[in-house]
Write a protein that holds these residues in place. Structure first.
Motif, PDB file in Angstrom:
ATOM      1  N   ARG A 135     -12.675 -10.823  -6.377  1.00 58.44           N
ATOM      2  CA  ARG A 135     -13.291 -12.084  -6.800  1.00 58.44           C
ATOM      3  C   ARG A 135     -12.151 -13.069  -6.938  1.00 58.44           C
ATOM      4  NH1 ARG A 135     -16.336  -9.036  -5.458  1.00 58.44           N
ATOM      5  NH2 ARG A 135     -18.281  -8.287  -6.386  1.00 58.44           N
ATOM      6  N   GLY A 136     -11.941 -13.893  -5.901  1.00 58.92           N
ATOM      7  CA  GLY A 136     -10.715 -14.670  -5.832  1.00 58.92           C
ATOM      8  C   GLY A 136      -9.572 -13.712  -5.543  1.00 58.92           C
ATOM      9  N   THR A 137      -8.577 -13.696  -6.412  1.00 58.11           N
ATOM     10  CA  THR A 137      -7.489 -12.736  -6.251  1.00 58.11           C
ATOM     11  C   THR A 137      -7.606 -11.579  -7.239  1.00 58.11           C
ATOM     12  OG1 THR A 137      -6.086 -14.008  -7.775  1.00 58.11           O
ATOM     13  CG2 THR A 137      -5.896 -14.500  -5.412  1.00 58.11           C
ATOM     14  N   GLY A 138      -8.632 -11.601  -8.088  1.00 61.66           N
ATOM     15  CA  GLY A 138      -8.798 -10.556  -9.091  1.00 61.66           C
ATOM     16  C   GLY A 138      -9.681  -9.427  -8.604  1.00 61.66           C
ATOM     17  N   LYS A 139      -9.401  -8.212  -9.045  1.00 59.92           N
ATOM     18  CA  LYS A 139     -10.173  -7.041  -8.653  1.00 59.92           C
ATOM     19  C   LYS A 139     -11.367  -6.867  -9.579  1.00 59.92           C
ATOM     20  CE  LYS A 139      -8.836  -2.713  -9.447  1.00 59.92           C
ATOM     21  NZ  LYS A 139      -8.039  -1.456  -9.420  1.00 59.92           N
ATOM     22  N   ARG A 140     -12.551  -6.723  -8.992  1.00 56.47           N
ATOM     23  CA  ARG A 140     -13.783  -6.500  -9.753  1.00 56.47           C
ATOM     24  C   ARG A 140     -14.627  -5.473  -9.012  1.00 56.47           C
ATOM     25  NH1 ARG A 140     -10.926  -9.395 -12.046  1.00 56.47           N
ATOM     26  NH2 ARG A 140     -11.329 -11.324 -13.204  1.00 56.47           N
ATOM     27  N   PRO A 141     -15.152  -4.461  -9.687  1.00 54.80           N
ATOM     28  CA  PRO A 141     -15.993  -3.484  -8.982  1.00 54.80           C
ATOM     29  C   PRO A 141     -17.264  -4.135  -8.452  1.00 54.80           C
ATOM     30  CG  PRO A 141     -15.296  -2.637 -11.124  1.00 54.80           C
ATOM     31  CD  PRO A 141     -14.957  -4.097 -11.093  1.00 54.80           C
ATOM     32  N   PRO A 142     -17.728  -3.740  -7.287  1.00 52.59           N
ATOM     33  CA  PRO A 142     -18.993  -4.273  -6.779  1.00 52.59           C
ATOM     34  C   PRO A 142     -20.164  -3.782  -7.621  1.00 52.59           C
ATOM     35  CG  PRO A 142     -18.224  -2.483  -5.395  1.00 52.59           C
ATOM     36  CD  PRO A 142     -17.122  -2.764  -6.377  1.00 52.59           C
ATOM     37  N   ALA A 143     -21.235  -4.530  -7.600  1.00 52.24           N
ATOM     38  CA  ALA A 143     -22.439  -4.103  -8.320  1.00 52.24           C
ATOM     39  C   ALA A 143     -22.920  -2.774  -7.761  1.00 52.24           C
ATOM     40  CB  ALA A 143     -23.533  -5.163  -8.170  1.00 52.24           C
ATOM     41  N   GLY A 144     -23.358  -1.903  -8.640  1.00 53.59           N
ATOM     42  CA  GLY A 144     -23.865  -0.613  -8.200  1.00 53.59           C
ATOM     43  C   GLY A 144     -22.792   0.350  -7.737  1.00 53.59           C
ATOM     44  N   LEU A 145     -21.562   0.188  -8.228  1.00 57.11           N
ATOM     45  CA  LEU A 145     -20.487   1.103  -7.850  1.00 57.11           C
ATOM     46  C   LEU A 145     -20.902   2.554  -8.093  1.00 57.11           C
ATOM     47  CD1 LEU A 145     -17.505   1.818  -7.150  1.00 57.11           C
ATOM     48  CD2 LEU A 145     -16.991   1.493  -9.588  1.00 57.11           C
ATOM     49  N   HIS A 146     -20.713   3.390  -7.089  1.00 60.98           N
ATOM     50  CA  HIS A 146     -21.042   4.814  -7.212  1.00 60.98           C
ATOM     51  C   HIS A 146     -19.791   5.635  -6.956  1.00 60.98           C
ATOM     52  CE1 HIS A 146     -23.086   8.627  -6.966  1.00 60.98           C
ATOM     53  NE2 HIS A 146     -22.614   8.816  -5.749  1.00 60.98           N
ATOM     54  N   LEU A 147     -19.554   6.630  -7.780  1.00 56.11           N
ATOM     55  CA  LEU A 147     -18.397   7.508  -7.628  1.00 56.11           C
ATOM     56  C   LEU A 147     -18.870   8.904  -7.227  1.00 56.11           C
ATOM     57  CD1 LEU A 147     -16.349   6.426 -10.756  1.00 56.11           C
ATOM     58  CD2 LEU A 147     -15.834   5.889  -8.368  1.00 56.11           C
ATOM     59  N   ASN A 148     -18.686   9.244  -5.949  1.00 55.62           N
ATOM     60  CA  ASN A 148     -19.012  10.593  -5.498  1.00 55.62           C
ATOM     61  C   ASN A 148     -17.750  11.459  -5.532  1.00 55.62           C
ATOM     62  OD1 ASN A 148     -17.526   9.824  -3.246  1.00 55.62           O
ATOM     63  ND2 ASN A 148     -19.327   9.514  -1.950  1.00 55.62           N
ATOM     64  N   GLY A 149     -17.861  12.684  -5.047  1.00 56.76           N
ATOM     65  CA  GLY A 149     -16.738  13.601  -5.123  1.00 56.76           C
ATOM     66  C   GLY A 149     -15.508  13.143  -4.370  1.00 56.76           C
ATOM     67  N   ARG A 150     -15.688  12.595  -3.181  1.00 54.45           N
ATOM     68  CA  ARG A 150     -14.532  12.166  -2.390  1.00 54.45           C
ATOM     69  C   ARG A 150     -13.831  10.974  -3.034  1.00 54.45           C
ATOM     70  NH1 ARG A 150     -13.348  14.593   2.118  1.00 54.45           N
ATOM     71  NH2 ARG A 150     -14.870  15.909   3.199  1.00 54.45           N
ATOM     72  N   ARG A 151     -14.575  10.069  -3.618  1.00 52.08           N
ATOM     73  CA  ARG A 151     -13.951   8.924  -4.295  1.00 52.08           C
ATOM     74  C   ARG A 151     -13.218   9.379  -5.549  1.00 52.08           C
ATOM     75  NH1 ARG A 151     -18.682   4.258  -3.484  1.00 52.08           N
ATOM     76  NH2 ARG A 151     -18.945   4.663  -1.255  1.00 52.08           N
ATOM     77  N   LEU A 152     -13.828  10.278  -6.295  1.00 49.37           N
ATOM     78  CA  LEU A 152     -13.170  10.812  -7.484  1.00 49.37           C
ATOM     79  C   LEU A 152     -11.920  11.602  -7.116  1.00 49.37           C
ATOM     80  CD1 LEU A 152     -16.360  11.915  -9.405  1.00 49.37           C
ATOM     81  CD2 LEU A 152     -14.651  10.301 -10.284  1.00 49.37           C
ATOM     82  N   ARG A 153     -11.961  12.313  -6.019  1.00 51.24           N
ATOM     83  CA  ARG A 153     -10.809  13.100  -5.584  1.00 51.24           C
ATOM     84  C   ARG A 153      -9.605  12.199  -5.315  1.00 51.24           C
ATOM     85  NH1 ARG A 153     -10.135  18.270  -3.421  1.00 51.24           N
ATOM     86  NH2 ARG A 153      -8.468  18.504  -1.889  1.00 51.24           N
ATOM     87  N   ILE A 154      -9.842  11.071  -4.651  1.00 51.83           N
ATOM     88  CA  ILE A 154      -8.761  10.138  -4.360  1.00 51.83           C
ATOM     89  C   ILE A 154      -8.248   9.492  -5.647  1.00 51.83           C
ATOM     90  CG2 ILE A 154      -8.222   7.954  -3.207  1.00 51.83           C
ATOM     91  CD1 ILE A 154     -10.073   8.882  -0.926  1.00 51.83           C
ATOM     92  N   TRP A 155      -9.153   9.135  -6.555  1.00 54.85           N
ATOM     93  CA  TRP A 155      -8.748   8.572  -7.838  1.00 54.85           C
ATOM     94  C   TRP A 155      -7.893   9.579  -8.597  1.00 54.85           C
ATOM     95  CZ3 TRP A 155     -12.791   6.723 -12.048  1.00 54.85           C
ATOM     96  CH2 TRP A 155     -12.102   6.169 -13.140  1.00 54.85           C
ATOM     97  N   LEU A 156      -8.351  10.806  -8.646  1.00 56.89           N
ATOM     98  CA  LEU A 156      -7.618  11.835  -9.369  1.00 56.89           C
ATOM     99  C   LEU A 156      -6.244  12.077  -8.750  1.00 56.89           C
ATOM    100  CD1 LEU A 156      -9.228  15.007 -10.814  1.00 56.89           C
ATOM    101  CD2 LEU A 156      -7.011  15.157  -9.702  1.00 56.89           C
ATOM    102  N   ALA A 157      -6.168  12.061  -7.414  1.00 53.03           N
ATOM    103  CA  ALA A 157      -4.886  12.251  -6.741  1.00 53.03           C
ATOM    104  C   ALA A 157      -3.907  11.141  -7.081  1.00 53.03           C
ATOM    105  CB  ALA A 157      -5.095  12.319  -5.228  1.00 53.03           C
ATOM    106  N   ALA A 158      -4.410   9.938  -7.277  1.00 55.17           N
ATOM    107  CA  ALA A 158      -3.538   8.811  -7.589  1.00 55.17           C
ATOM    108  C   ALA A 158      -3.167   8.744  -9.062  1.00 55.17           C
ATOM    109  CB  ALA A 158      -4.216   7.499  -7.176  1.00 55.17           C
ATOM    110  N   ALA A 159      -4.105   9.082  -9.961  1.00 56.16           N
ATOM    111  CA  ALA A 159      -3.859   8.787 -11.373  1.00 56.16           C
ATOM    112  C   ALA A 159      -4.530   9.755 -12.329  1.00 56.16           C
ATOM    113  CB  ALA A 159      -4.321   7.354 -11.679  1.00 56.16           C
ATOM    114  N   GLY A 160      -4.822  10.966 -11.897  1.00 56.23           N
ATOM    115  CA  GLY A 160      -5.392  11.961 -12.798  1.00 56.23           C
ATOM    116  C   GLY A 160      -4.290  12.727 -13.507  1.00 56.23           C
ATOM    117  N   ALA A 161      -4.518  13.097 -14.752  1.00 58.47           N
ATOM    118  CA  ALA A 161      -3.510  13.829 -15.515  1.00 58.47           C
ATOM    119  C   ALA A 161      -4.186  14.786 -16.482  1.00 58.47           C
ATOM    120  CB  ALA A 161      -2.601  12.870 -16.279  1.00 58.47           C
TER     121      ALA A 161
END
Length: 236
Positions: A135-161
């Motif tokens: 939104r402009g230069t700022g990051k905002r999740p799209p409406a109806g954002l859904h997190l499935n296994g593959r998206r969570l896997r990438i998130w976890l790989a980047a910043a899971g602890a």
């Protein structure tokens, strides 16, 4: 220092040495989908979770998982680029491989504070993600954002602890307006977590409880070859 989208260091340079490179290259998506599902110790095929990482083909939309966490996206003309700073070498290996699996070339370089910056090339294929998340230069999740296994896997790989009481999923320090919607998307897949602020070891969502941790492990699947077992949710 750069790394090609196939996971090979450019010019013969070595990868970060904390964890060795995987023994095998990441297989093309077509070959992966032809392979049988993983089997348990007794040889029986494990049932795949409907929204789990193993239940669908990789797609560029999966990279929304990077943006749900600390990843950033910028646009240039009709192209866009993703980037994220990670704290461990094994994360570089996993992210480069995940990006390559989706046809996205990426490089990495060491940062002044001892971390690793992973960034993709500018690509037209990444523009839809930028359109959805900026939104402009700022990051905002799209409406109806859904997190499935593959998206969570990438998130976890980047910043899971892992921590004694559960598992943390890191957020972008400057993305406060994203935290609430991302938490709602976690709720929707049975991963309700406690939001930790910057002064509490965050920003991050803390996932606790036997059922929720089992659900997280079920969704993200088995650890990648370079991921330490202690840093990945264990399946029961």
């Amino acid at each position: 220092m750069s790394l090609s989208g196939t996971g090979d260091p450019a010019g013969g340079e070595a990868l970060p040495v904390l964890f060795p490179a995987p023994a095998e290259r990441v297989a093309p998506a077509a070959r992966r989908t032809a392979a049988p599902p993983p089997a348990d110790a007794d040889g029986s095929a494990r049932q795949l979770t409907f929204f789990g990482a193993e239940a669908a083909d990789p797609s560029l939309a999966d990279l929304a998982g990077l943006l749900a966490g600390p990843g950033e996206v910028v646009r240039m003309g009709g192209t866009a680029r993703l980037s994220v700073v990670v704290d461990a070498a094994w994360r570089v290996h996993v992210l480069i491989a995940e990006l390559a699996l989706r046809g996205v070339a990426a490089t990495w370089e060491a940062t002044a504070d001892g971390r690793h910056a992973v960034r993709t090339s500018y690509a037209r294929t990444l523009k839809p993600l930028a359109v959805a998340w900026l939104r402009g230069t700022g990051k905002r999740p799209p409406a109806g954002l859904h997190l499935n296994g593959r998206r969570l896997r990438i998130w976890l790989a980047a910043a899971g602890a892992a921590e004694p009481s559960g598992f943390l999923l890191g957020l972008g320090a400057d993305d406060e307006e994203c935290w609430g919607p991302v938490g709602g998307a976690l709720d929707a897949v049975g991963l309700s977590g406690a939001l930790l602020g910057p002064g509490e070891g965050g920003p991050a969502y803390r996932i606790t409880g036997r059922r929720r941790l089992a659900r997280l492990a079920e969704l993200v699947g088995d650890p990648p070859p370079t991921a330490p077992a202690t840093e990945w949710p264990a399946r029961s």
